[in-house]
Design an enzyme around this catalytic site. Structure first.
Site, mmCIF file in Angstrom:
data_model
loop_
_atom_site.group_PDB
_atom_site.id
_atom_site.type_symbol
_atom_site.label_atom_id
_atom_site.label_comp_id
_atom_site.label_asym_id
_atom_site.label_seq_id
_atom_site.Cartn_x
_atom_site.Cartn_y
_atom_site.Cartn_z
ATOM 1 N N ASP A 181 0.774 -1.142 0.068
ATOM 2 C CA ASP A 181 -0.004 -0.047 0.034
ATOM 3 C C ASP A 181 0.705 1.391 0.029
ATOM 4 O O ASP A 181 1.483 1.562 1.055
ATOM 5 C CB ASP A 181 -0.776 -0.085 1.198
ATOM 6 C CG ASP A 181 -1.902 1.093 1.136
ATOM 7 O OD1 ASP A 181 -1.563 2.122 0.582
ATOM 8 O OD2 ASP A 181 -2.905 0.879 2.065
ATOM 9 N N VAL A 182 0.734 2.125 -1.138
ATOM 10 C CA VAL A 182 1.891 3.057 -1.068
ATOM 11 C C VAL A 182 1.500 4.195 -0.361
ATOM 12 O O VAL A 182 2.089 5.380 -0.317
ATOM 13 C CB VAL A 182 1.806 3.530 -2.775
ATOM 14 C CG1 VAL A 182 2.628 2.538 -3.524
ATOM 15 C CG2 VAL A 182 0.667 4.225 -3.103
ATOM 16 N N TYR A 222 -12.425 11.821 -5.494
ATOM 17 C CA TYR A 222 -11.462 11.687 -6.838
ATOM 18 C C TYR A 222 -10.771 12.912 -7.453
ATOM 19 O O TYR A 222 -9.538 13.116 -7.460
ATOM 20 C CB TYR A 222 -11.938 10.761 -7.769
ATOM 21 C CG TYR A 222 -11.110 10.350 -8.831
ATOM 22 C CD1 TYR A 222 -10.153 9.706 -8.640
ATOM 23 C CD2 TYR A 222 -11.371 10.799 -10.338
ATOM 24 C CE1 TYR A 222 -9.201 9.231 -9.734
ATOM 25 C CE2 TYR A 222 -10.497 10.389 -11.292
ATOM 26 C CZ TYR A 222 -9.500 9.555 -10.946
ATOM 27 O OH TYR A 222 -8.437 9.128 -12.046
ATOM 28 N N TYR A 259 6.954 19.958 -5.287
ATOM 29 C CA TYR A 259 8.684 19.046 -5.434
ATOM 30 C C TYR A 259 9.266 19.624 -6.222
ATOM 31 O O TYR A 259 10.472 19.482 -6.302
ATOM 32 C CB TYR A 259 8.334 17.734 -5.252
ATOM 33 C CG TYR A 259 7.937 16.876 -3.926
ATOM 34 C CD1 TYR A 259 9.174 16.116 -3.697
ATOM 35 C CD2 TYR A 259 7.117 17.030 -3.150
ATOM 36 C CE1 TYR A 259 9.257 15.327 -2.416
ATOM 37 C CE2 TYR A 259 6.928 16.503 -1.833
ATOM 38 C CZ TYR A 259 8.008 15.670 -1.565
ATOM 39 O OH TYR A 259 8.017 15.253 -0.323
ATOM 40 N N SER A 263 -4.402 4.262 -7.795
ATOM 41 C CA SER A 263 -5.527 5.119 -7.406
ATOM 42 C C SER A 263 -6.750 4.214 -7.974
ATOM 43 O O SER A 263 -6.719 3.876 -8.958
ATOM 44 C CB SER A 263 -5.818 6.612 -7.786
ATOM 45 O OG SER A 263 -6.896 7.154 -7.549
ATOM 46 N N TYR A 290 9.782 1.398 0.085
ATOM 47 C CA TYR A 290 11.391 0.972 0.188
ATOM 48 C C TYR A 290 11.679 0.196 -1.242
ATOM 49 O O TYR A 290 11.093 -0.802 -1.527
ATOM 50 C CB TYR A 290 11.861 0.333 1.423
ATOM 51 C CG TYR A 290 13.190 -0.222 1.332
ATOM 52 C CD1 TYR A 290 14.236 0.838 1.440
ATOM 53 C CD2 TYR A 290 13.322 -1.407 0.864
ATOM 54 C CE1 TYR A 290 15.596 0.286 1.399
ATOM 55 C CE2 TYR A 290 14.737 -1.937 0.910
ATOM 56 C CZ TYR A 290 15.802 -1.065 1.035
ATOM 57 O OH TYR A 290 17.127 -1.502 0.837
#
Length: 316
Positions: A58-59, A147, A161, A77, A64
């Protein structure tokens, strides 16, 4: 020389599995991650003897990966209304926490990052066709908001980012896509209509059926994603088919192509269902040299054949 290495979240899903297969064909080593909430291990079973590693994970939790990574493609998703209406919290979590964790992996590995965004960021658009500069018309507290807003947040944190950490990011806004490996009970228009038509059930068209969509075959979409991944572009890019048609027209086409005895019936229009959906693909054409190539009926023929096999195996 070492192979380039890609990590794909949501790799057992419809689009994720096609991405994995294509990148393997292009000489990549691929790590696929999926918690199988809506993905299907059968979509990637044929990759088992290739340079493909599957990790069930589950992200929304820390990701890792041992060793170098060149590109992270975040496709995890729920993507069908039937899924995100039943799974509102997981949908929000994978859009927010999952994107954060996937970005963290890309930052740690100094890898390129590709975000699967969606035309749903435009909501029920007041601009038609939709350009990437359009900010959208989204109801944040409506049933589809889980969503739409998850993807809008994902775009925001991805862009942050890029600006703050200098991460090389790509944002692909995906318009309606269809093809083999969609689920029989997916809930989206094309698989639902095909499943109903092959079973000679009534095709359910919501509202009067005049709402429009633009349908892109899966191989065209993946080609656009790969071109964007290899480009220097950091701003969002629409990848979709500008050929617009009504849902009533697509239902009638599928009935004709399947030779079905199905009739078309109408149901109530879902809350916040977009009335129009058509991409402006000027940026994709100009920056990537991309446009869709597969004619609708060719793509539908391949998809119908796939669904015939799925429905036959279920009924046996």
């Amino acid at each position: 020389m070492a192979k380039p290495r890609a990590v794909i979240t949501g790799a057992a899903g419809f689009i994720g599995s096609h991405l994995a297969e294509t990148l393997l064909d292009l000489g990549y080593s691929v790590v696929g991650i999926d918690n199988l909430l809506t993905g299907d291990i059968g979509n990637i079973a044929h990759l088992a003897n290739r340079d493909f590693l599957f990790i069930k994970h589950d992200v929304t939790n820390y990701i890792y990966i041992d060793g170098p990574v060149d590109v992270v493609l975040h496709w995890a998703s729920p993507a069908s209304p039937i899924d995100y209406l039943e799974l509102p919290i997981p949908t929000l979590k994978v859009g927010a926490l999952g994107t954060h964790k996937a970005l963290g992996l890309a930052k740690e590995k100094e890898a390129r990052f590709v975000l699967a965004s969606t035309s749903e960021v435009y909501g029920d658009p007041l601009e038609h066709p939709q350009r990437e500069t359009y900010w959208g018309n989204v109801n944040p507290i409506g049933p589809r908001g889980v969503y739409d807003e998850a993807k809008r947040f994902a775009e925001a944190i991805t862009t942050a980012y890029h600006r703050y950490h200098g991460l090389d990011v790509k944002i692909v806004r995906i318009f309606n896509t269809y093809g083999p490996r969609m689920r029989v009970n997916d809930g989206r228009a094309v698989p639902t209509f095909i499943s109903q038509a092959l079973s000679n059930q009534d095709l359910t068209v919501f509202g009067d059926g005049r709402q429009t969509r633009s349908f892109t075959y899966i191989s065209d979409l993946v080609d656009g994603v790969v071109r964007l991944m290899h480009s220097d572009e950091n701003e969002p890019v629409n990848i979709g088919n500008p050929e617009e048609m009504t849902l009533l027209e697509i239902a009638q086409t599928i009935i004709r192509m399947t030779g079905s005895r199905s009739r078309i019936v109408h149901g109530p229009l879902p809350v916040d269902d977009p009335k129009v959906r058509q991409p402006d693909i000027t940026r994709a054409r100009t920056l990537l040299g991309w446009e869709p190539k597969v004619p609708l009926e060719d793509g539908l023929a391949r998809t119908i054949e796939y669904f015939r096999g799925k429905i036959r195996s279920v009924s046996c």
